[in-house]
Each structure stands twice: as structure tokens, then as C-alpha cells.
Design a protein around this motif. Structure first.
Motif, PDB file in Angstrom:
ATOM      1  N   SER A   1       1.166   8.001   3.418  1.00 31.71           N
ATOM      2  CA  SER A   1       1.441   6.710   4.049  1.00 31.71           C
ATOM      3  C   SER A   1       1.952   6.833   5.475  1.00 31.71           C
ATOM      4  CB  SER A   1       2.488   5.959   3.213  1.00 31.71           C
ATOM      5  OG  SER A   1       2.069   5.832   1.893  1.00 31.71           O
ATOM      6  N   TRP A   2       2.072   8.030   5.998  1.00 33.14           N
ATOM      7  CA  TRP A   2       2.718   8.212   7.286  1.00 33.14           C
ATOM      8  C   TRP A   2       2.027   7.461   8.412  1.00 33.14           C
ATOM      9  CZ3 TRP A   2       7.287   8.837   8.697  1.00 33.14           C
ATOM     10  CH2 TRP A   2       7.605   9.151  10.004  1.00 33.14           C
ATOM     11  N   SER A   3       0.716   7.393   8.410  1.00 36.83           N
ATOM     12  CA  SER A   3       0.012   6.658   9.468  1.00 36.83           C
ATOM     13  C   SER A   3       0.398   5.189   9.452  1.00 36.83           C
ATOM     14  CB  SER A   3      -1.499   6.802   9.304  1.00 36.83           C
ATOM     15  OG  SER A   3      -1.885   8.114   9.568  1.00 36.83           O
ATOM     16  N   ILE A   4       0.565   4.626   8.273  1.00 39.77           N
ATOM     17  CA  ILE A   4       0.960   3.219   8.162  1.00 39.77           C
ATOM     18  C   ILE A   4       2.391   3.040   8.653  1.00 39.77           C
ATOM     19  CG2 ILE A   4       1.382   1.352   6.521  1.00 39.77           C
ATOM     20  CD1 ILE A   4      -0.868   2.606   4.805  1.00 39.77           C
TER      21      ILE A   4
ATOM     22  N   ARG B   1       4.068   4.982  10.725  1.00 44.48           N
ATOM     23  CA  ARG B   1       4.093   5.206  12.175  1.00 44.48           C
ATOM     24  C   ARG B   1       3.566   3.996  12.934  1.00 44.48           C
ATOM     25  NH1 ARG B   1       2.241  10.285  15.722  1.00 44.48           N
ATOM     26  NH2 ARG B   1       1.856   9.130  17.608  1.00 44.48           N
ATOM     27  N   ARG B   2       2.493   3.384  12.429  1.00 46.00           N
ATOM     28  CA  ARG B   2       1.942   2.195  13.082  1.00 46.00           C
ATOM     29  C   ARG B   2       2.947   1.047  13.029  1.00 46.00           C
ATOM     30  NH1 ARG B   2      -2.858   1.085  10.299  1.00 46.00           N
ATOM     31  NH2 ARG B   2      -1.623  -0.162   8.894  1.00 46.00           N
ATOM     32  N   MET B   3       3.658   0.896  11.899  1.00 47.61           N
ATOM     33  CA  MET B   3       4.652  -0.178  11.789  1.00 47.61           C
ATOM     34  C   MET B   3       5.823   0.056  12.741  1.00 47.61           C
ATOM     35  SD  MET B   3       4.781  -1.255   7.732  1.00 47.61           S
ATOM     36  CE  MET B   3       5.666   0.200   7.272  1.00 47.61           C
ATOM     37  N   LEU B   4       6.251   1.324  12.868  1.00 49.64           N
ATOM     38  CA  LEU B   4       7.409   1.627  13.711  1.00 49.64           C
ATOM     39  C   LEU B   4       7.087   1.626  15.202  1.00 49.64           C
ATOM     40  CD1 LEU B   4       9.055   4.504  11.651  1.00 49.64           C
ATOM     41  CD2 LEU B   4       9.827   2.139  11.843  1.00 49.64           C
ATOM     42  N   SER B   5       5.933   2.188  15.564  1.00 45.90           N
ATOM     43  CA  SER B   5       5.646   2.384  16.980  1.00 45.90           C
ATOM     44  C   SER B   5       4.551   1.490  17.531  1.00 45.90           C
ATOM     45  CB  SER B   5       5.247   3.848  17.230  1.00 45.90           C
ATOM     46  OG  SER B   5       3.991   4.110  16.639  1.00 45.90           O
ATOM     47  N   GLY B   6       3.745   0.927  16.668  1.00 40.94           N
ATOM     48  CA  GLY B   6       2.623   0.129  17.136  1.00 40.94           C
ATOM     49  C   GLY B   6       1.420   0.974  17.511  1.00 40.94           C
ATOM     50  N   GLN B   7       1.514   2.300  17.381  1.00 37.83           N
ATOM     51  CA  GLN B   7       0.407   3.184  17.706  1.00 37.83           C
ATOM     52  C   GLN B   7      -0.419   3.467  16.468  1.00 37.83           C
ATOM     53  OE1 GLN B   7       2.152   6.683  19.384  1.00 37.83           O
ATOM     54  NE2 GLN B   7       2.757   5.684  21.276  1.00 37.83           N
ATOM     55  N   VAL B   8      -1.713   3.562  16.661  1.00 39.81           N
ATOM     56  CA  VAL B   8      -2.624   3.839  15.569  1.00 39.81           C
ATOM     57  C   VAL B   8      -3.049   5.295  15.648  1.00 39.81           C
ATOM     58  CG1 VAL B   8      -4.838   3.228  14.534  1.00 39.81           C
ATOM     59  CG2 VAL B   8      -3.441   1.459  15.601  1.00 39.81           C
ATOM     60  N   ASP B   9      -3.044   6.003  14.497  1.00 40.98           N
ATOM     61  CA  ASP B   9      -3.527   7.383  14.435  1.00 40.98           C
ATOM     62  C   ASP B   9      -5.032   7.376  14.229  1.00 40.98           C
ATOM     63  OD1 ASP B   9      -0.990   8.367  14.640  1.00 40.98           O
ATOM     64  OD2 ASP B   9      -0.727   8.624  12.480  1.00 40.98           O
ATOM     65  N   MET B  10      -5.694   8.258  14.938  1.00 41.37           N
ATOM     66  CA  MET B  10      -7.145   8.364  14.792  1.00 41.37           C
ATOM     67  C   MET B  10      -7.522   9.822  14.666  1.00 41.37           C
ATOM     68  SD  MET B  10      -8.575   5.226  15.421  1.00 41.37           S
ATOM     69  CE  MET B  10     -10.148   5.504  16.105  1.00 41.37           C
ATOM     70  N   ASP B  11      -8.513  10.125  13.837  1.00 41.06           N
ATOM     71  CA  ASP B  11      -9.060  11.470  13.786  1.00 41.06           C
ATOM     72  C   ASP B  11     -10.032  11.649  14.940  1.00 41.06           C
ATOM     73  OD1 ASP B  11      -7.716  12.217  11.509  1.00 41.06           O
ATOM     74  OD2 ASP B  11      -9.317  11.538  10.163  1.00 41.06           O
ATOM     75  N   ASN B  12     -10.203  12.878  15.381  1.00 42.54           N
ATOM     76  CA  ASN B  12     -11.198  13.154  16.408  1.00 42.54           C
ATOM     77  C   ASN B  12     -12.589  13.012  15.793  1.00 42.54           C
ATOM     78  OD1 ASN B  12      -9.203  13.734  18.239  1.00 42.54           O
ATOM     79  ND2 ASN B  12      -9.213  15.909  17.774  1.00 42.54           N
TER      80      ASN B  12
ATOM     81  N   SER C   1      -0.808  14.780   8.122  1.00 43.13           N
ATOM     82  CA  SER C   1      -0.017  13.694   8.691  1.00 43.13           C
ATOM     83  C   SER C   1       1.398  14.125   9.071  1.00 43.13           C
ATOM     84  CB  SER C   1       0.028  12.495   7.739  1.00 43.13           C
ATOM     85  OG  SER C   1       0.703  12.850   6.552  1.00 43.13           O
ATOM     86  N   ILE C   2       2.112  14.827   8.189  1.00 43.61           N
ATOM     87  CA  ILE C   2       3.494  15.195   8.519  1.00 43.61           C
ATOM     88  C   ILE C   2       3.696  16.699   8.631  1.00 43.61           C
ATOM     89  CG2 ILE C   2       4.488  13.089   7.563  1.00 43.61           C
ATOM     90  CD1 ILE C   2       5.289  14.627   5.079  1.00 43.61           C
TER      91      ILE C   2
ATOM     92  N   SER D   1       0.823  -1.210   0.000  1.00 38.74           N
ATOM     93  CA  SER D   1       0.000   0.000   0.000  1.00 38.74           C
ATOM     94  C   SER D   1       0.861   1.265   0.000  1.00 38.74           C
ATOM     95  CB  SER D   1      -0.958   0.000   1.183  1.00 38.74           C
ATOM     96  OG  SER D   1      -0.244   0.013   2.396  1.00 38.74           O
ATOM     97  N   LEU D   2       2.061   1.189   0.594  1.00 42.05           N
ATOM     98  CA  LEU D   2       2.962   2.342   0.553  1.00 42.05           C
ATOM     99  C   LEU D   2       3.401   2.624  -0.878  1.00 42.05           C
ATOM    100  CD1 LEU D   2       5.252   1.403   3.577  1.00 42.05           C
ATOM    101  CD2 LEU D   2       3.382   3.029   3.578  1.00 42.05           C
ATOM    102  N   LEU D   3       3.761   1.585  -1.599  1.00 44.12           N
ATOM    103  CA  LEU D   3       4.195   1.725  -2.984  1.00 44.12           C
ATOM    104  C   LEU D   3       3.054   2.241  -3.863  1.00 44.12           C
ATOM    105  CD1 LEU D   3       6.400   1.288  -5.124  1.00 44.12           C
ATOM    106  CD2 LEU D   3       5.522  -1.026  -5.387  1.00 44.12           C
ATOM    107  N   LEU D   4       1.862   1.728  -3.626  1.00 42.67           N
ATOM    108  CA  LEU D   4       0.704   2.148  -4.410  1.00 42.67           C
ATOM    109  C   LEU D   4       0.379   3.625  -4.193  1.00 42.67           C
ATOM    110  CD1 LEU D   4      -1.238   0.863  -6.388  1.00 42.67           C
ATOM    111  CD2 LEU D   4      -2.761   0.391  -4.478  1.00 42.67           C
TER     112      LEU D   4
END
Length: 131
Positions: free
Chosen positions: A112-115, A117-128, A61-62, A2-5
Motif C-alpha cells: 500500500s505504500w504508493s497509496i 505516499r500519494r495521500m501524504l505527498s500528492g506525488q504519484v509513483d510510476m514504473d519506468n 516499494s519500501i 484498499s489499504l485494509l483490504l
């Protein structure tokens, strides 16, 4: 995958808008605007919508500073390749493709930053979300 896409779609957006060949929106519109004005406007609006989606997601995201950092890393990579003699920057068409590649990397990473970040830290980004 999905990052490549996401990067491929960012590259397509930028290359469809402008590239050194004759196959891009800017040149097509300059040559055909009088005969194909409604189609030129429609395609232009679709490109603007596509840009808004990508830029808004990237800025959220960034942020602007993150965009600057990614672009600075890509510029430093180009500098290293030029310094090592692996890249010749005298060809304007090549420079245009390098700029398209650099900007597409910024947009691809922004989308792709949320993906990442989730891969690196295990944390999921969520919108309010308001209930």
C-alpha cells in the motif's frame, strides 16, 4: 478501504501458510502429502506465487530497510504493550499470531505504500515504461 483490504490479504496469506491451529497449509500437507500429493504441490505453488507477488511489491516499494523499519515499529509496539502488562508473551500460540500480524503489517504497508505516499505527498509513483 484498499489499504485494509491489502493488509487482510497479506494476513490471509501468512495465516493460510501457517498458524497455531490445524487449519493451515503446512499441517495439512504434513498429514495428507502421500494421499494428496498433486493437490499439495498445486497449493504450494499457488502460495509461492502469492508470496513472490507480495514480497516483490514490498521490496520495490519500501525496500529491505523499510521492511526492517516497519517490523521494528511493530516490535516496539509489542514491547510497549508487554511492558504495560497488556500483553502476556508466555503463550506460544499468541506469539505465533503476533508474528503473523507483524509480518502481515509489513507486507500490507509494502503493497500500500504508493497509496500512502500519494495521500501524504500528492506525488504519484510510476514504473519506468519503455515505449
Amino acid at each position: 478501504m484498499s489499504l485494509l483490504l491489502r493488509w487482510v490479504f497479506a494476513f490471509m496469506l501468512l495465516a493460510l501458510t501457517y498458524n497455531p491451529t490445524q487449519w493451515n497449509y503446512v499441517r495439512w500437507t504434513m498429514d495428507n502429502y502421500v494421499e494428496e500429493q498433486p493437490l499439495a504441490v498445486l497449493l504450494g505453488l499457488l502460495l509461492v506465487i502469492w508470496y513472490i507477488i507480495y514480497l516483490r511489491a514490498t521490496l520495490r516499494s519500501i525496500g529491505g530497510f523499510g521492511m526492517f523499519l516497519v517490523l521494528a515499529v511493530v516490535a516496539a509496539l509489542v514491547w510497549v504493550l508487554y511492558d504495560w502488562g497488556m500483553l502476556n508473551l508466555e503463550n506460544p500460540d499468541l506469539n505465533t499470531w503476533i508474528a503473523i500480524l507483524a509480518l502481515s503489517i509489513v507486507l500490507g504497508i509494502g503493497l500500500s505504500w504508493s497509496i500512502v505516499r500519494r495521500m501524504l505527498s500528492g506525488q504519484v509513483d510510476m514504473d519506468n515504461v519503455d515505449n
